[in-house]
Design an enzyme around this catalytic site. Structure first.
Site, PDB file in Angstrom:
ATOM      1  N   HIS A  22      38.633  42.547  31.553  1.00  0.00           N
ATOM      2  CA  HIS A  22      37.724  42.238  32.665  1.00  0.00           C
ATOM      3  C   HIS A  22      36.323  41.952  32.175  1.00  0.00           C
ATOM      4  O   HIS A  22      35.363  42.127  32.888  1.00  0.00           O
ATOM      5  CB  HIS A  22      37.692  43.379  33.685  1.00  0.00           C
ATOM      6  CG  HIS A  22      39.002  43.570  34.380  1.00  0.00           C
ATOM      7  ND1 HIS A  22      40.016  44.305  33.846  1.00  0.00           N
ATOM      8  CD2 HIS A  22      39.468  43.083  35.554  1.00  0.00           C
ATOM      9  CE1 HIS A  22      41.064  44.285  34.660  1.00  0.00           C
ATOM     10  NE2 HIS A  22      40.760  43.547  35.701  1.00  0.00           N
ATOM     11  N   GLU A  77      49.588  32.248  37.731  1.00  0.00           N
ATOM     12  CA  GLU A  77      48.465  31.402  37.325  1.00  0.00           C
ATOM     13  C   GLU A  77      48.868  29.972  36.963  1.00  0.00           C
ATOM     14  O   GLU A  77      48.156  29.019  37.265  1.00  0.00           O
ATOM     15  CB  GLU A  77      47.713  32.043  36.154  1.00  0.00           C
ATOM     16  CG  GLU A  77      46.809  33.208  36.548  1.00  0.00           C
ATOM     17  CD  GLU A  77      47.549  34.506  36.822  1.00  0.00           C
ATOM     18  OE1 GLU A  77      48.750  34.582  36.501  1.00  0.00           O
ATOM     19  OE2 GLU A  77      46.941  35.460  37.344  1.00  0.00           O
ATOM     20  N   GLU A 124      44.905  34.194  44.152  1.00  0.00           N
ATOM     21  CA  GLU A 124      45.300  35.575  44.425  1.00  0.00           C
ATOM     22  C   GLU A 124      44.172  36.272  45.197  1.00  0.00           C
ATOM     23  O   GLU A 124      43.024  36.253  44.748  1.00  0.00           O
ATOM     24  CB  GLU A 124      45.566  36.287  43.094  1.00  0.00           C
ATOM     25  CG  GLU A 124      46.719  35.652  42.330  1.00  0.00           C
ATOM     26  CD  GLU A 124      46.643  35.851  40.815  1.00  0.00           C
ATOM     27  OE1 GLU A 124      45.897  36.740  40.350  1.00  0.00           O
ATOM     28  OE2 GLU A 124      47.324  35.090  40.100  1.00  0.00           O
ATOM     29  N   GLN A 142      41.761  34.600  39.142  1.00  0.00           N
ATOM     30  CA  GLN A 142      40.980  35.764  39.562  1.00  0.00           C
ATOM     31  C   GLN A 142      39.926  36.190  38.539  1.00  0.00           C
ATOM     32  O   GLN A 142      38.803  36.491  38.903  1.00  0.00           O
ATOM     33  CB  GLN A 142      41.923  36.911  39.902  1.00  0.00           C
ATOM     34  CG  GLN A 142      41.294  37.923  40.802  1.00  0.00           C
ATOM     35  CD  GLN A 142      42.357  38.718  41.552  1.00  0.00           C
ATOM     36  OE1 GLN A 142      43.071  39.523  40.966  1.00  0.00           O
ATOM     37  NE2 GLN A 142      42.473  38.496  42.846  1.00  0.00           N
ATOM     38  N   ASP A 166      39.723  36.154  32.064  1.00  0.00           N
ATOM     39  CA  ASP A 166      40.704  36.657  31.091  1.00  0.00           C
ATOM     40  C   ASP A 166      42.126  36.210  31.439  1.00  0.00           C
ATOM     41  O   ASP A 166      42.976  36.117  30.568  1.00  0.00           O
ATOM     42  CB  ASP A 166      40.650  38.186  31.039  1.00  0.00           C
ATOM     43  CG  ASP A 166      39.257  38.688  30.714  1.00  0.00           C
ATOM     44  OD1 ASP A 166      39.024  39.063  29.563  1.00  0.00           O
ATOM     45  OD2 ASP A 166      38.401  38.676  31.614  1.00  0.00           O
ATOM     46  N   TYR A 167      42.391  35.964  32.718  1.00  0.00           N
ATOM     47  CA  TYR A 167      43.745  35.574  33.126  1.00  0.00           C
ATOM     48  C   TYR A 167      43.958  34.071  33.132  1.00  0.00           C
ATOM     49  O   TYR A 167      45.064  33.596  33.396  1.00  0.00           O
ATOM     50  CB  TYR A 167      44.082  36.200  34.486  1.00  0.00           C
ATOM     51  CG  TYR A 167      43.887  37.697  34.430  1.00  0.00           C
ATOM     52  CD1 TYR A 167      44.443  38.413  33.371  1.00  0.00           C
ATOM     53  CD2 TYR A 167      43.105  38.373  35.342  1.00  0.00           C
ATOM     54  CE1 TYR A 167      44.222  39.777  33.245  1.00  0.00           C
ATOM     55  CE2 TYR A 167      42.886  39.739  35.219  1.00  0.00           C
ATOM     56  CZ  TYR A 167      43.444  40.437  34.167  1.00  0.00           C
ATOM     57  OH  TYR A 167      43.227  41.782  34.026  1.00  0.00           O
TER      58      TYR A 167
END
Ligand SMILES: Cc1ncc(C[n+]2csc(CCOP(=O)(O)OP(=O)(O)O)c2C)c(N)n1
Ligand SMILES: [Mg+2]
Length: 809
Positions: A598, A531, A500, A553, A556-557
């Site tokens: 984040h 993802e 991304e 990115q 956390d993701y």
């Protein structure tokens, strides 16, 4: 004497314009034989489980005929990413023999018996041999390729995107032409198979959308038997019809999209026609296709776990028996005068015998493979029983176990060793020595190949130090990375990066800034927010010989993609016993910054789910670049977590930024000290370093160690060596209490035997159990701060010497 069952019946294409009726007839009869043999394998397979010879079975009965049609369209160089119903496809392409199918059902770990997983996977989990023992690639254009099946339903879809996307890169990027063993002009189709109910999974929709956007040769077959175990279609799919639901994906004159086909699963001629047409479009035009195969059945129910009479109505069961695809094919063959009743009965009889013999052979080979071990242990224990008569029972029991499996043999051996403890004898030594010698053999059988460990394994990549000169510039950390990627992309055409915001703007922190303009959109590429399939895109590309950097990115993701990384990537080498590899480099950034999503550092989640990958936690961008330089030259998968708060910190740019390497598993002593060893990693190291300065003023000398990678962890025992000097240990970690810090303690205290050197309690200083709140105050009160580190270390010193270090509070 049992006949050899290895000769393979494989299906042939039907081109009506070229065939005589007799040729046509013999192809159809051959196909019927394959289907019928496959059905017998299912019937017998189920019986083997129900009589206790295998633990569990799941079979492709009721799906035979469409799989033969699919096999006809499947060419050398093509790929399949499918699920556990595809045995008929495997038989019809020659990918599996019936004997191998049974060897896997019995979990036979002997060399070659189950060529798909070495006895590690449940039955019907196929794979083909992409690589050799030393990790080198086979010529994948000469193989009908199956990427190793996994059991989580729908999980195959993520990887499928990458397998198909590779064809696009091979077709459109001429600089890849030299990779002759991987593609012929990108002509390869990636075939996916999935059950109707599993199309309810998010990853299915994500993959379908991604392939539509990417316009890649991905051919998805949905085997629709209207159920997912006991749950009927009305609970699974809107309108109970997946091709109806997906109609919006159909391409038209204005917009690219899919070609969607719907065909009844018992209609052999229609299936052959649809597959030929659909795969032709897919292969030549590079358009994704969906083939919805309806009206399939499950003659034996879902699996050996239960019977479908519990949840299917009488009407449904009657309908299923009338629409069994093999029965329908049989009726059609009789009606079309392709065979007579007598001929087909003969074919069926012969198929039963053939399958029975293959099963017997597989079972006997499985048992025979363990007989020598059984005999040895019986003899060893019997010999011991001469001095210790109570052991006689153990050996006679083992001798009386007709179909002894390895577990029973080893249970007896270990018990005899235990019961004779303290009674030394030559006979006991003989058994104990044999038992120890089997450690290596059983490790190889049941535990080996977590990593490829071939000639390009990361630990074989030469260590090259970073070089600087008088004029070396201080630059932003992100520029070090940028220069590293630039140099490597110029060096190796196989490298591609995607994620991304990674293409046009060069990622959110500009590590790839300017590189799309330089290397083109095919190599530095933006993706949708997806993802799971970004990871799958990486896995599929890597399985086809490319070197993907698949970007998530923010750390956390990565949670959105963890299923794909854990189920598929991390287990790949192990579950295939080293016949496949996918050297994906997952790039992400994390640790402390701001906000609940984040600034997370859920490292224990990764440590717990990603064994099989390397986990790199560089403290700055130079170390990150060195790790990338190692990984780009190696062939094993990894996750690299860059420090989110480090992109704008100044670092010195090495002259050889694209060549110097940081070896994995090599811990570094960042600062030498004598009073206490502090182990930390990533962004927390700067906190520890700052704390150490104030502690020095208080007269406390801190030795700071950065393990640099957590998988592997400090292979040279730098941490426990430091403990010999300091005798005290603190682990500072941004993860939750008992998270990564517990792993680090286990490594140092247990694995490296650090407890020998401790003279005070080893401690951890971690983040709080919740995610960090937004803002600097949130960070201060939920992650280890400089103050926390100082006080914790001071506290340990106080405990050891309260006079010298009086209590602060
Ligand atoms: C992610 C995941 N969830 C649940 C299961 C348990 N499970 C195994 S098969 C199955 C049903 C799948 O149905 P369908 O996709 O229609 O395939 P079929 O078996 O009917 O061919 C379920 C729920 C699983 N293996 N993986
Ligand atoms: Mg189903």
């Amino acid at each position: 004497m049992i006949a050899m069952q290895n000769e393979k019946l494989i299906t042939n294409s039907i081109d009506a314009s070229e065939l005589s009726f007799n040729d046509f007839k013999s192809i159809v009869i051959n196909d019927y034989k394959i289907a019928y043999e496959s059905r017998q394998a299912s019937v017998l397979g189920r019986r083997e489980v129900l009589t206790g010879k295998a633990k569990f079975g799941i079979f492709g009965d009721g799906k035979e005929v469409p799989q033969i049609a699919m096999a006809k369209a499947f060419k050398q160089g093509d790929w399949r990413s499918g699920y556990y119903r595809d045995q008929t496809f495997a038989f019809a392409t020659g990918i599996s023999t019936i004997k191998e199918f049974f060897a896997q059902l019995y979990a036979n770990p002997s060399e070659g018996a189950d060529p798909f997983s070495g006895g590690r996977q449940m039955n019907c989990h196929f794979a083909t041999k992409s690589i050799n023992e030393d990790g080198s690639w086979n010529d994948l254009t000469k193989i009908k390729n199956v990427s190793s099946d996994i059991s989580p339903t729908g999980g195959q879809m993520a990887r499928l995107v990458g397998l198909a996307y590779a064809s696009k890169l091979f077709r459109e990027n001429r600089e890849l032409d030299y990779l002759k063993n991987f593609s012929v002009n990108g002509n390869e189709v990636a075939f996916g198979t999935i059950g109707n109910a599993s199309t309810s999974e998010g990853v299915f929709f994500e993959a379908i959308n991604a392939a539509g956007v990417l316009q890649i040769p991905m051919a998805v077959s949905v085997w629709d038997d209207a159920y997912g175990i006991s749950v009927p279609a009305k609970y699974q799919t809107t309108k109970e019809d997946i091709s109806e639901v997906l109609k919006g994906f159909q391409r038209d004159e204005k917009n690219p999209g899919y070609e969607i086909y719907k065909v009844k699963g018992w209609d052999y001629p229609a299936l052959c026609e649809v597959y030929e047409k659909a795969i032709n479009v897919c292969r030549t035009e590079h358009v994704p296709v969906l083939i919805h195969v309806t009206e399939l059945t499950q003659p034996q129910g879902h699996s050996t776990s239960g019977s479908h009479e519990r949840y299917k109505s009488k009407d449904r069961l009657t309908w299923e028996s009338e629409h069994d695809c093999i029965l329908k094919m049989r009726e059609w063959m009789l009606e079309s005068a392709i065979v007579s009743e007598d001929e087909i009965t003969e074919i069926e009889k012969a198929a039963k015998v053939l399958v029975r013999n293959a099963q017997k052979e597989a079972w006997n080979e499985f048992l025979d493979s363990m007989k020598p071990e059984q005999k040895l242990v019986i003899d060893f224990i019997a010999a011991m029983a001469k001095n210790q008569p109570e052991l006689a029972k153990l050996s006679s029991q083992l001798a009386a176990t007709a179909d002894a499996q390895r577990r029973e043999i080893f249970v007896a051996a270990r018990k005899a060793i235990r019961l004779s403890a303290g009674k030394p004898s030559a006979e006991r030594d003989a058994l104990a020595n044999w038992y120890k010698s089997q450690d290596v053999v059983n490790y190889e059988r049941y535990n080996s190949k977590l990593h490829t460990k071939g000639k390009e394994s990361p630990d074989k990549i030469a260590v090259v130090d970073a070089v600087y000169n008088d004029q070396s510039k201080m630059v932003d950390g992100r520029e070090v990375l940028n220069a590293c990627f630039d140099a490597n992309f110029a060096r190796d055409q196989r490298l591609v990066a995607f994620g991304e915001d990674l293409g046009n703007i060069g990622d959110v922190n500009q590590g790839f800034a300017g590189l799309q303009a330089k290397f083109g959109e095919l190599r530095v590429t933006d993706t949708g927010i997806r993802e799971m399939t970004i990871m799958g895109q990486g896995i599929g590309l890597a399985m086809r010989g490319l070197k993907p950097i698949a970007e998530i990115q923010y750390l956390d993701y990565l949670i959105f993609a963890l299923n794909v990384l854990s189920d598929d990537l991390a287990s790949l080498s192990y579950r295939t016993k080293g016949i496949q590899k996918a050297p994906v480099i997952v790039r992400t950034r994390g640790h402390r910054l701001e906000g609940i999503w984040h600034s997370g550092s859920p490292i224990s989640m990764l440590l717990g789910s990603l064994r099989g990958l390397h986990l790199c936690v560089p403290r700055n961008m130079t170390q990150a670049a060195g790790m990338y330089n190692t990984l780009f030259r190696a062939d094993e998968p990894s996750v690299v977590i860059e420090c989110l708060n480090g992109y704008r910190l100044k670092e010195m740019l090495p002259d050889n930024v694209g060549e110097f390497t940081v070896p994995l598993g090599h811990a570094e002593v960042l600062e030498e000290g004598t009073d206490i060893t502090v182990v930390s990693y990533g962004s927390s190291l700067r906190i520890v370093q700052e704390a150490a300065e104030e502690l020095a003023a208080l007269g406390i000398s801190v030795e700071i160690i950065d393990p640099q990678t957590l998988l592997p962890f400090d292979i040279n025992n730098v941490c426990s060596t430091s403990l010999k000097k300091t005798n005290k240990l603190l682990v500072v970690d941004e993860d939750v209490p008992g998270g990564a810090s517990a792993y680090i303690l286990q490594q140092i205290i247990e694995q490296q035997k650090g407890y020998f050197s401790l003279d005070s309690q080893p401690k951890t200083l971690t983040a709080k159990a919740h995610r960090p709140p937004f803002g600097s105050d949130g960070d201060y009160f939920s992650k280890p701060s400089v103050d926390d580190v100082i006080e914790r270390i001071y506290g340990i010193m106080h405990e050891a010497n309260p006079v010298k270090y009086p209590s602060i509070f």
